[in-house]
Scaffold this motif. Structure first.
Motif, short mmCIF file in Angstrom:
data_model
loop_
_atom_site.label_atom_id
_atom_site.label_comp_id
_atom_site.label_asym_id
_atom_site.label_seq_id
_atom_site.Cartn_x
_atom_site.Cartn_y
_atom_site.Cartn_z
N ARG A 287 0.85 -1.17 0.00
CA ARG A 287 0.00 0.00 0.00
C ARG A 287 0.90 1.23 0.00
N ASN A 288 0.30 2.40 -0.08
CA ASN A 288 1.07 3.64 -0.06
C ASN A 288 1.54 3.90 1.37
N TYR A 289 2.84 3.78 1.60
CA TYR A 289 3.39 3.90 2.94
C TYR A 289 3.84 5.32 3.28
N ALA A 290 3.46 6.31 2.47
CA ALA A 290 3.98 7.66 2.66
C ALA A 290 3.74 8.19 4.07
N LYS A 291 2.51 8.07 4.58
CA LYS A 291 2.24 8.62 5.92
C LYS A 291 2.91 7.80 7.01
N PHE A 292 3.15 6.51 6.76
CA PHE A 292 3.87 5.69 7.72
C PHE A 292 5.35 6.10 7.78
N LEU A 293 5.92 6.38 6.62
CA LEU A 293 7.32 6.79 6.55
C LEU A 293 7.57 8.14 7.21
N GLU A 294 6.51 8.94 7.33
CA GLU A 294 6.65 10.27 7.93
C GLU A 294 6.55 10.25 9.46
N ILE A 295 6.14 9.13 10.04
CA ILE A 295 6.03 9.05 11.49
C ILE A 295 7.43 9.17 12.10
N PRO A 296 7.65 10.14 12.99
CA PRO A 296 9.00 10.30 13.55
C PRO A 296 9.36 9.15 14.49
N ARG A 297 10.63 8.75 14.44
CA ARG A 297 11.13 7.74 15.36
C ARG A 297 12.03 8.42 16.39
N VAL A 298 11.76 8.15 17.65
CA VAL A 298 12.58 8.69 18.74
C VAL A 298 13.39 7.53 19.31
N GLU A 299 14.70 7.70 19.38
CA GLU A 299 15.55 6.63 19.87
C GLU A 299 15.21 6.29 21.31
N LYS A 300 14.99 5.01 21.58
CA LYS A 300 14.56 4.56 22.90
C LYS A 300 15.69 4.70 23.91
N SER A 301 15.35 5.30 25.07
CA SER A 301 16.37 5.45 26.11
C SER A 301 15.85 5.01 27.48
N VAL A 302 14.57 5.30 27.75
CA VAL A 302 13.99 4.93 29.05
C VAL A 302 12.61 4.33 28.84
N GLY A 303 12.11 3.68 29.89
CA GLY A 303 10.75 3.15 29.87
C GLY A 303 10.67 1.76 29.28
N PRO A 304 9.53 1.12 29.46
CA PRO A 304 9.37 -0.24 28.95
C PRO A 304 9.33 -0.27 27.42
N ILE A 305 9.67 -1.40 26.85
CA ILE A 305 9.55 -1.61 25.42
C ILE A 305 8.08 -1.80 25.10
N VAL A 306 7.57 -0.98 24.19
CA VAL A 306 6.16 -1.08 23.80
C VAL A 306 6.05 -2.04 22.63
N VAL A 307 5.40 -3.16 22.88
CA VAL A 307 5.24 -4.21 21.89
C VAL A 307 3.87 -4.04 21.23
N GLY A 308 3.85 -3.93 19.92
CA GLY A 308 2.60 -3.74 19.20
C GLY A 308 2.13 -5.02 18.52
N ALA A 309 0.80 -5.19 18.49
CA ALA A 309 0.16 -6.26 17.72
C ALA A 309 -1.06 -5.63 17.06
N LEU A 310 -1.23 -5.87 15.77
CA LEU A 310 -2.26 -5.17 15.02
C LEU A 310 -2.88 -6.11 13.99
N GLY A 311 -4.20 -6.09 13.91
CA GLY A 311 -4.88 -6.90 12.90
C GLY A 311 -6.20 -7.42 13.40
N ARG A 312 -6.84 -8.20 12.57
CA ARG A 312 -8.07 -8.85 12.99
C ARG A 312 -7.74 -9.88 14.07
N ILE A 313 -8.48 -9.82 15.14
CA ILE A 313 -8.18 -10.68 16.28
C ILE A 313 -8.90 -12.01 16.09
N GLU A 314 -8.20 -12.90 15.41
CA GLU A 314 -8.68 -14.24 15.12
C GLU A 314 -7.61 -15.23 15.59
#
Length: 326
Positions: free
Chosen positions: A145-172
Motif C-alpha cells: 500500500r502507499n506507505y507515505a504517511k507511515f514513513l513520515e512518522i517520527p522515530r525517537v531513539e529509545k532510552s527509558v521506559g518499557p519496550i512497547v510491543v505492538g500487535a495489530l490486525g483482525r483478532i482471530e
C-alpha cells in the motif's frame, strides 16, 4: 483507455480494502475507470457493463464456483485476474482435511482466470508445487500500500521506559495473539508493555486471557494504524499462517523492528529488520523480544526497516500497471 473492476466480498476495513483504496487514488493506472465493488460470490455476478479487466479478490470455494464460471462465460472479452490473498501452505496444512479435493477446487477456479497473482514468493512456490496453476499464468506481486504517511512518522531513539510491543490486525485464532499474550505474561511487566489493536471473533477470549496482566492494553479497531504503530517500539506477528502480512510492511515503514513466525510469506519480509521465530512458540517470542530490545539494535533495525519499503509502493504500481496494460 481501459475499464477495470475489482470484486471483493468483505467491505470491512482490512488489508485488501486498504491496498485497493490506495490503488484507487494512485492515478497512474492508465485506466479510464477503476472500480471496487462488493459482491456476493455465491450468487450470479452481473456487472451491468463491459470491463476490460476483472480482478477477483475473494477466496475460492466450491459454492462460489458456479458464479465464477458464469462470470467467465458472460465476459468472454475480459481479462480475469484472481489475486490469491487467502490460501497458503500453512492454511492447507491446518484447515484442509482433503488436500486432493482442495487442490482440485483451486485448479478448477484458476483455469477460469487469465492470470493468477500470488501475494508472496512463498505462496507462489506453494501454488507451483501443488500443481494448481500453470507457470505461465502465475505472477508474484507482493502485497503493498502507499506507505507515505507511515514513513513520515517520527522515530525517537529509545532510552527509558518499557519496550512497547505492538500487535495489530483482525483478532482471530490464526493471528496467534494468544501466543503473544502468554509470552508477555512470562516477561517482567516493568520491561514490556503490550498494545493490541484490532477487533475480531477472538477478542473476548483474548481479553479474558489477559485479565490479570496490567501491562496488556486493548486499543480497539483503528481506521488509520500509522499513529498506533508510531507509538510502538516493535511489532510482533505470531501468525499461524499468513499469505503476506501487510501489517508487517506498515510497521517497517514506521521504523519498527518486526518479529514474525516462520510461516508462509512472513519470513521474506524481515530482510534484516528483525527476527523470524519458531511458530507457536512462546519461548521463541520472549527470546526475540529480549534480543531486539537493546537500544542499539532497535536503532539499527529501525533504519533498515524503513529502507526496505521505500520503493515498495512504486514497484507495486509498476507491476500492476503491466498486468492491466495487457
Amino acid at each position: 483507455m481501459k475499464q477495470t473492476i475489482n470484486l471483493i466480498d468483505d467491505p470491512r476495513p482490512g488489508g485488501i480494502r486498504s491496498l485497493l483504496d490506495d490503488m484507487s487514488s494512485a492515478g497512474i493506472w492508465g485506466t479510464e475507470e477503476w472500480q471496487i465493488r462488493n459482491v456476493n460470490p455465491v450468487r450470479p455476478i452481473v456487472l451491468g457493463r463491459r470491463y476490460d479487466t476483472i480482478v477477483v479478490h475473494y477466496s475460492m470455494a466450491w459454492r462460489k464456483l458456479p458464479a465464477l464460471f458464469l462470470l467467465r462465460k458472460t465476459n468472454p472479452h475480459a481479462k480475469i485476474v484472481i489475486v490469491e490473498h487467502h490460501y497458503t501452505a500453512g492454511f492447507e496444512q491446518r484447515h484442509i482435511p482433503s488436500v486432493r479435493r482442495f487442490r482440485t477446487l483451486l485448479r478448477t477456479c484458476y483455469r477460469l482466470a487469465d492470470e493468477v497473482v500470488a501475494v508472496s514468493a512463498a505462496q507462489a512456490r506453494w501454488l507451483r508445487a501443488a500443481g494448481v496453476v500453470s507457470a505461465d499464468k502465475l505472477q508474484t506481486i507482493p502485497s503493498c500500500r502507499n506507505y507515505a504517511k507511515f514513513l513520515e512518522i517520527p522515530r525517537v531513539e529509545k532510552s527509558v521506559g518499557p519496550i512497547v510491543v505492538g500487535a495489530l490486525g483482525r483478532i482471530e485464532h490464526s493471528k496467534g495473539f494468544d501466543l503473544l499474550v502468554s509470552a508477555i505474561a512470562g516477561l517482567p511487566d516493568v520491561d514490556y508493555q503490550l498494545k493490541i489493536a484490532g477487533d475480531g471473533s477472538a477478542l473476548d477470549a483474548l481479553k479474558q486471557q489477559a485479565a490479570n496482566l496490567d501491562n496488556v492494553e486493548f486499543i480497539g479497531h483503528l481506521d488509520d494504524p500509522s499513529a498506533f504503530l508510531g507509538s510502538c517500539d516493535v511489532l510482533v506477528m505470531p501468525s499461524r499462517f499468513e499469505a503476506f502480512g501487510l501489517v508487517c510492511a506498515e510497521a517497517k515503514a514506521c521504523g519498527l523492528p518486526v518479529i514474525v513466525s516462520d510461516v508462509d510469506g512472513l519470513p521474506e519480509q524481515v530482510q534484516d529488520c528483525g527476527v523470524v521465530i519458531e511458530p507457536e512458540c512462546e519461548k521463541s517470542i520472549r527470546q526475540a523480544l529480549r534480543f531486539v530490545s537493546r537500544p542499539s539494535r532497535l536503532h539499527i533495525f529501525s533504519r533498515k526497516a524503513r529502507a526496505s519499503v521505500v520503493n515498495a509502493w512504486s514497484d507495486y504500481l509498476t507491476a500492476w500497471s503491466r498486468v492491466l496494460a495487457h
